[in-house]
Design a protein around this motif. Structure first.
Motif: not given
Length: 90
Positions: A45-59
């Protein structure tokens, strides 16, 4: 080997069988799995949080940078470029 050493070894294996559970190898009829084993890679869940946050920052970065780059590189002629050149009379 001495009898005491054999006794210690058998006691040890009896203890291991009792703690971990004995496996009867003779009862295993098919040592090969029917399908090859597939690794299961699950993101924590921690890794998924980072991936979602990074994708949102890129968008968000793309939504902000694209209009800024468009404004910066679109060249509109200045008003001074549209004024015809006049010559002074001699």
């Amino acid at each position: 080997m001495s009898d005491s050493l054999n006794k210690q070894i058998s006691d040890y294996f009896a203890y291991v069988d009792e703690v971990q559970g004995a496996v009867d190898i003779a009862a295993v009829t098919d040592p090969q799995p029917t399908q090859p084993l597939q690794p299961v890679l699950r993101a924590s869940p921690r890794m998924r949080g980072w991936v979602v946050g990074l994708a949102a920052a890129a968008v968000v970065a793309a939504l902000v940078l694209v209009p800024l780059l468009f404004i910066a590189f679109v060249h509109e002629p200045d008003v001074a470029d549209n004024v015809p050149e006049t010559t002074l009379p001699p």
